[in-house]
Scaffold this active site. Structure first.
Site, PDB file in Angstrom:
ATOM      1  N   TYR A 109       0.689  -1.195   0.012  1.00  0.00           N
ATOM      2  CA  TYR A 109      -0.093  -0.023  -0.072  1.00  0.00           C
ATOM      3  C   TYR A 109       0.889   1.172  -0.015  1.00  0.00           C
ATOM      4  O   TYR A 109       1.861   1.385   0.698  1.00  0.00           O
ATOM      5  CB  TYR A 109      -0.886   0.101   1.310  1.00  0.00           C
ATOM      6  CG  TYR A 109      -1.639   1.348   1.448  1.00  0.00           C
ATOM      7  CD1 TYR A 109      -2.924   1.229   0.846  1.00  0.00           C
ATOM      8  CD2 TYR A 109      -1.257   2.605   2.119  1.00  0.00           C
ATOM      9  CE1 TYR A 109      -3.776   2.352   0.718  1.00  0.00           C
ATOM     10  CE2 TYR A 109      -2.131   3.754   1.947  1.00  0.00           C
ATOM     11  CZ  TYR A 109      -3.307   3.673   1.610  1.00  0.00           C
ATOM     12  OH  TYR A 109      -4.189   4.637   1.529  1.00  0.00           O
ATOM     13  N   GLU A 197      -3.589   7.218  -4.338  1.00  0.00           N
ATOM     14  CA  GLU A 197      -3.648   6.212  -3.525  1.00  0.00           C
ATOM     15  C   GLU A 197      -3.382   5.066  -4.303  1.00  0.00           C
ATOM     16  O   GLU A 197      -4.054   4.739  -5.534  1.00  0.00           O
ATOM     17  CB  GLU A 197      -4.761   5.989  -2.879  1.00  0.00           C
ATOM     18  CG  GLU A 197      -4.817   4.853  -1.835  1.00  0.00           C
ATOM     19  CD  GLU A 197      -6.378   4.468  -1.296  1.00  0.00           C
ATOM     20  OE1 GLU A 197      -6.278   4.355  -0.066  1.00  0.00           O
ATOM     21  OE2 GLU A 197      -7.258   4.410  -1.896  1.00  0.00           O
TER      22      GLU A 197
END
Length: 388
Positions: A109, A197
Site C-alpha cells: 500500500y 492512492e
C-alpha cells in the site's frame, strides 16, 4: 474532484510511473477489442466508478479468454455496483477498464495526501496492500509508516530509503523505488492532487514495482490551472444538483436531512448545520451562496434545495458583510414567489443593510418566519418542520 482509475493511470504514466497496459471501454464490443490488443492470456475487466471496494462488490474480474471478457462486460455495463463507499443506492457502471493480467508476488500500500495541520505532503506506506487501509490502521497500526515531506525541498533520498525499508523491498523493486516514488510525488504536486492512492502497489513475479490500481483526487480550487485534469471530469458520477450548483458558482453538497440551508460563507454554513442538529433537526444540504449573490443565484439556490424531495423546510442564514441583506431579501422574495414556495421558510439576516432587508421580507406578504439570531432561526425551522 475525482477521476477514474484508467485516467489516473494515464496521468501517472506520463510521470514515469509503471502501470499495466490497458484500455477504457464503453461498450461490450469495445471491451473485446481492447482485450484483443493486449498481450498475454490473462485479462482483467474492471468496472470504473468513483468509489473503492469494487472487487468485493463484483466489479473486478480476472478472465482468460475473449469470450469471458465479453460475458463479464455484458454483466458489468449498466449494473449498479454497491460498495462500502457508494452507499446503498450504489453507482451505475458506464465504462470499463480492460487491463493486462499481472503475476503478483507481493501486495503493498502506498498513498500521498495533504497534511492540513502541517501544510506538508504525507506519504503513507504499508506492507498490507489490497485491503482497506482504515482496517489496517485500526487493527495493526504498527504496520503503517507515515512520513512528511516539506514541499519547499521536495522528496529526498532519505525519504525513499525509509519507504523502501518499511515496505521491505529488495532487489529490482528496491532500485525502482526511487524513480517510482519521485514520479508519484512529481505527479502529485504538478497536478495539484489532494489524494493519490496506490492500492495495491505490487511487486510482480519478475520483481518489478507496478501500480496495479490508482485513485486520484484533486484540489477544486486549483482546477483553473489544470485544464487537462478538468477535462477528465465525469459528470455522470456527480450529483446532478451539485453539477447545476457549480454552473451558478454555488457550493452545494447534498446531505440526508430534511431542512434545507442557504447560507453565505462556508464557516457559517457549517455552524448553521451544527445548530440545526443541536436543536433536534437534520440539515438536508450544505449550500454557500458566497459573498456576491444576485437575485438570480438566490432563486437558483432555492430551486436546487427544493429539487431534494426530502426537504420539508428551508433556513436562510445571512450575515451580510460584502453581501448586502437587502439584495438577499429581494432574492428570497423573488424566489419564493417564482417557485410558489409552500414549505416553511425561516430567514435570519444580520449585517449590511439589515433593516432594509427585514423591511422587504415583512412587507412581501409571504409567510416568511423572521428570526433574531442563529439559535432562534434553528429552533423555529425545526419546530415548523415538526409541525409544532
Amino acid at each position: 474532484m475525482n477521476i477514474h482509475e484508467h485516467q489516473a493511470k494515464a496521468l501517472l504514466a506520463k510521470f514515469g510511473v509503471r502501470v499495466p497496459n490497458g484500455h477504457a471501454a464503453y461498450t461490450v464490443d469495445e471491451a473485446v477489442a481492447a482485450a484483443r490488443n493486449l498481450a498475454g492470456d490473462i485479462k482483467v475487466v474492471k468496472a470504473q466508478i468513483h468509489a473503492g471496494g469494487r472487487g468485493k462488490a463484483g466489479g473486478v474480474k480476472v478472465v482468460s479468454s475473449l469470450d469471458d471478457v465479453r460475458n463479464e462486460a455484458q454483466e458489468m455495463l449498466g449494473k449498479v455496483l454497491v460498495t462500502h463507499q457508494t452507499g446503498p443506492a450504489g453507482k451505475e457502471v458506464q465504462r470499463l477498464y480492460i487491463e493486462e493480467g499481472c503475476q503478483i508476488d507481493r501486495e503493498l500500500y502506498l498513498s500521498m495526501l495533504i497534511d492540513r495541520a502541517t501544510s506538508q505532503v504525507s506519504i503513507i506506506s504499508s506492507t498490507e496492500g489490497g485491503m482497506d487501509i482504515e482496517a489496517v490502521a485500526e487493527q495493526t497500526p504498527e504496520k503503517i509508516l507515515s512520513i512528511s515531506i516539506n514541499p519547499a525541498t521536495g522528496i529526498k533520498p532519505h525519504h525513499i530509503r525509509r519507504v523502501v525499508k518499511s515496505l521491505k523491498l529488495e532487489g529490482a523493486a528496491a532500485k525502482q523505488a526511487g524513480p517510482f516514488l519521485s514520479g508519484l510525488y512529481n505527479a502529485f504536486c504538478s497536478l495539484d492532487a489532494s489524494l493519490l492512492e496506490i492500492n495495491p502497489l505490487v511487486v510482480d513475479a519478475d520483481g518489478d514495482l507496478i501500480a496495479l490500481d490508482a485513485k486520484m483526487g484533486f484540489d477544486d480550487n486549483a482546477l483553473f490551472r489544470q485544464k487537462e485534469v478538468l477535462s477528465l471530469k465525469d459528470l455522470s458520477e456527480e450529483d446532478p444538483a451539485e453539477v447545476r450548483a457549480s454552473e451558478f458558482d454555488l457550493n452545494y453538497i447534498k446531505l440526508d436531512g430534511n431542512i434545507g440551508c442557504m447560507v453565505n460563507g462556508a464557516g457559517l454554513a457549517m455552524a448553521t448545520m451544527d445548530i440545526i442538529q443541536l436543536e433536534g433537526g437534520s440539515p438536508a444540504n450544505f449550500l454557500d451562496v458566497g459573498g456576491s449573490a444576485t437575485a438570480e443565484r438566490v432563486t437558483e439556490a432555492f430551486k436546487i434545495i427544493l429539487s431534494d424531495s426530502n426537504v420539508e423546510g428551508i433556513l436562510v442564514n445571512i450575515f451580510g458583510g460584502i453581501m448586502r441583506c437587502d439584495v438577499i431579501a429581494n432574492g428570497v422574495v423573488e424566489a419564493a414567489r417564482a417557485l410558489g414556495l409552500e414549505k416553511p421558510l425561516v430567514v435570519r439576516l444580520e449585517g449590511t443593510n439589515v433593516e432594509a432587508g427585514k423591511e422587504i421580507l415583512s412587507s412581501s406578504g409571504l409567510a416568511i418566519i423572521p428570526a433574531d439570531n442563529l439559535a432562534d432561526a434553528a429552533s423555529k425551522i425545526v419546530a415548523a418542520v415538526k409541525g409544532n
